[in-house]
Scaffold this motif. Structure first.
Motif, PDB file in Angstrom:
ATOM      1  N   ASP A 302      32.939  -3.741  75.686  1.00 55.98           N
ATOM      2  CA  ASP A 302      31.729  -2.911  75.689  1.00 55.98           C
ATOM      3  C   ASP A 302      30.476  -3.680  75.261  1.00 55.98           C
ATOM      4  O   ASP A 302      29.379  -3.395  75.730  1.00 55.98           O
ATOM      5  CB  ASP A 302      31.905  -1.727  74.723  1.00 55.98           C
ATOM      6  CG  ASP A 302      33.130  -0.887  75.044  1.00 55.98           C
ATOM      7  OD1 ASP A 302      33.249  -0.468  76.213  1.00 55.98           O
ATOM      8  OD2 ASP A 302      33.954  -0.665  74.147  1.00 55.98           O
ATOM      9  N   TYR A 303      30.647  -4.611  74.333  1.00 53.42           N
ATOM     10  CA  TYR A 303      29.488  -5.286  73.727  1.00 53.42           C
ATOM     11  C   TYR A 303      29.865  -6.729  73.396  1.00 53.42           C
ATOM     12  O   TYR A 303      31.007  -7.010  73.017  1.00 53.42           O
ATOM     13  CB  TYR A 303      29.073  -4.539  72.453  1.00 53.42           C
ATOM     14  CG  TYR A 303      28.132  -5.284  71.527  1.00 53.42           C
ATOM     15  CD1 TYR A 303      26.826  -5.599  71.921  1.00 53.42           C
ATOM     16  CD2 TYR A 303      28.537  -5.669  70.246  1.00 53.42           C
ATOM     17  CE1 TYR A 303      25.973  -6.278  71.065  1.00 53.42           C
ATOM     18  CE2 TYR A 303      27.673  -6.342  69.383  1.00 53.42           C
ATOM     19  CZ  TYR A 303      26.393  -6.649  69.799  1.00 53.42           C
ATOM     20  OH  TYR A 303      25.546  -7.329  68.951  1.00 53.42           O
ATOM     21  N   VAL A 393      31.181   1.738  70.733  1.00 49.75           N
ATOM     22  CA  VAL A 393      31.837   0.593  71.364  1.00 49.75           C
ATOM     23  C   VAL A 393      33.232   0.467  70.768  1.00 49.75           C
ATOM     24  O   VAL A 393      33.430   0.592  69.564  1.00 49.75           O
ATOM     25  CB  VAL A 393      31.032  -0.711  71.175  1.00 49.75           C
ATOM     26  CG1 VAL A 393      29.739  -0.658  71.982  1.00 49.75           C
ATOM     27  CG2 VAL A 393      30.715  -0.988  69.709  1.00 49.75           C
TER      28      VAL A 393
END
Length: 421
Positions: A302-303, A393
């Motif tokens: 996600d990140y 996240v």
């Protein structure tokens, strides 16, 4: 050694020393507010230097923290490692007296080690002769002094080592610590990195290499990863230390679990001693190996807390590498570089940045890339410019790429008792 399924490894404590402070909550608040820890250097007179600013840890009094005798035995980088590790131990709530010391170890990285002591004793030798060199010189300057001092502090007799892979040192240290726990060679590890290279030789050497930003009139805006007007990194100092342990040990003692370590990958460029491979091939291999180790598909991330140093070559190469690894998913990734606020802590950067990555999962806030006013050509991903973002996240990657072509990546995930996220 456990030859079955690897043990799950979790993060239960975090501690740091940075130019934005050394307590987790104020540090995180400052980071998410977009404040900069970069400013004029006061450790020594920089008049004769090309660069006059950096990410300095201020108001540091070693005598007040350690006493006169112990302070004399510790280089600044080992002092940072000790204090950050003490914060991490307190944060984790761990009591080492209740654990077998042979199963508890230390793995702390540093790119350079005791540069302060080296310079001080070299000056004494040149002015007064070799007979006046301090007997504490070698024990203070050696790169493994941080790990050694931390292991002595808690009487830990398990695996104890130090990693020196330039700016990838802390990330390699954490990854190696994770592997030791997975295979059963350790139950708990104190790990991360510490660096104090803001010295005459450190500042002058990096400036001579033309690696540093020259924005002396605007230091808070000097570190600008992925920005069109970036002109080099900002030299900083500090430490980031984590307590990582086997899940069953953490759960048995009722520990709060911040996140789970899922994967680790590293690879060499085989290209140039300071410049990155222009196509980011080594960085891409490290990220791919990390995902393979975690058994995670590319779209599960996600990140990314990017290496993002604010150098013209490095930021573009990392962007190319992320596109190579993640393909179409790269455009959906949320990415930021906390070096925009902290500067570059060299061998300690991976420790501090994994703490930031862990807090992103834990709090649901992604820190921004400040000073990103106009993205550079080719740097066209979502770098969370200037303003923090609220977002859940579940899996976060942290990248560290160092001189010598050392590339390392870690993947962490939201902890779920029933299994991996």
């Amino acid at each position: 050694m456990n030859m079955g399924e690897p043990r799950r490894v979790v993060i239960t404590g975090m501690g740091l020393v940075t130019s934005l402070g050394e307590n987790l909550n104020p540090f995180w608040e400052a980071l998410c507010a977009g404040r900069s820890g970069v400013g004029p250097l006061t450790l020594f007179d920089t008049t004769e230097f090309k660069v006059h600013f950096g990410g300095q840890v201020r108001d540091w009094d070693p005598v007040a923290r350690f006493g006169v005798k112990e302070a004399r035995h510790l280089d600044r980088f080992a002092q940072f490692a000790l204090v950050a590790s003490e914060h991490a131990v307190v944060d984790s709530g761990i009591d080492f007296s209740k654990l077998p010391p042979e199963q508890c170890g230390v793995m702390i990285g540093s790119g350079i080690g005791g540069l302060n002591e080296f310079e001080a004793q070299h000056s004494i030798m040149m002015q007064k002769g070799p007979s006046r060199i301090s007997p504490f010189t070698i024990p203070k300057l050696m790169v493994n002094a941080g790990s050694g001092q931390v292991s002595i502090r808690w009487g830990l007799r398990g695996p104890c080592s130090a990693i020196a892979t330039a700016c990838a040192s802390a990330t390699n240290a954490i990854g190696d610590a994770m592997k030791l726990i997975q295979c059963g060679d350790a139950d708990v590890m104190i790990t991360g990195g510490s660096e104090t290279a803001i010295t005459h030789m450190g500042l002058g050497g990096f400036a001579a290499l033309r690696a540093l930003s020259l924005r002396n009139n605007d230091p808070e805006r000097a570190s600008r990863p992925f920005d069109r007007d970036r002109d080099g990194f900002v030299l900083s100092e500090g430490a980031g230390i984590l307590i990582v342990e086997a899940e069953e040990i953490a759960r048995a003692r009722g520990a709060r679990i911040y996140a789970e370590l899922l994967g680790y990958g590293f690879a060499g460029d085989g290209y140039h001693i300071t410049a990155p491979d222009e196509q980011g091939r080594g960085a891409a291999r490290a990220m791919k190996r990390c995902l393979t180790d975690a058994r995670a598909p590319v779209d599960a991330v996600d990140y990314i807390n990017a290496h993002g140093t604010s150098t013209p070559l490095g930021d573009l190469a990392e962007t190319i590498a992320m596109k190579t690894v993640f393909g179409p998913h790269a455009s959906r990734l949320q990415i930021s570089s906390t070096k925009s606020q902290l500067g570059h802590l060299l061998g300690a950067s991976g420790g501090v940045e994994l703490i930031a990555s862990t807090l992103a999962i834990h709090t649901g806030v992604l820190p921004p890339t400040i000073n990103l006013d106009e993205p550079s050509e080719g740097c066209d991903l979502d770098y969370i410019p200037n303003v923090a973002r609220e977002a859940r996240v579940d899996r976060v990657m942290s990248n560290s790429f160092g001189f010598g072509g050392h590339n390392a990546s870690l993947l962490i995930g939201r902890y779920t008792p029933s299994g991996r996220p």
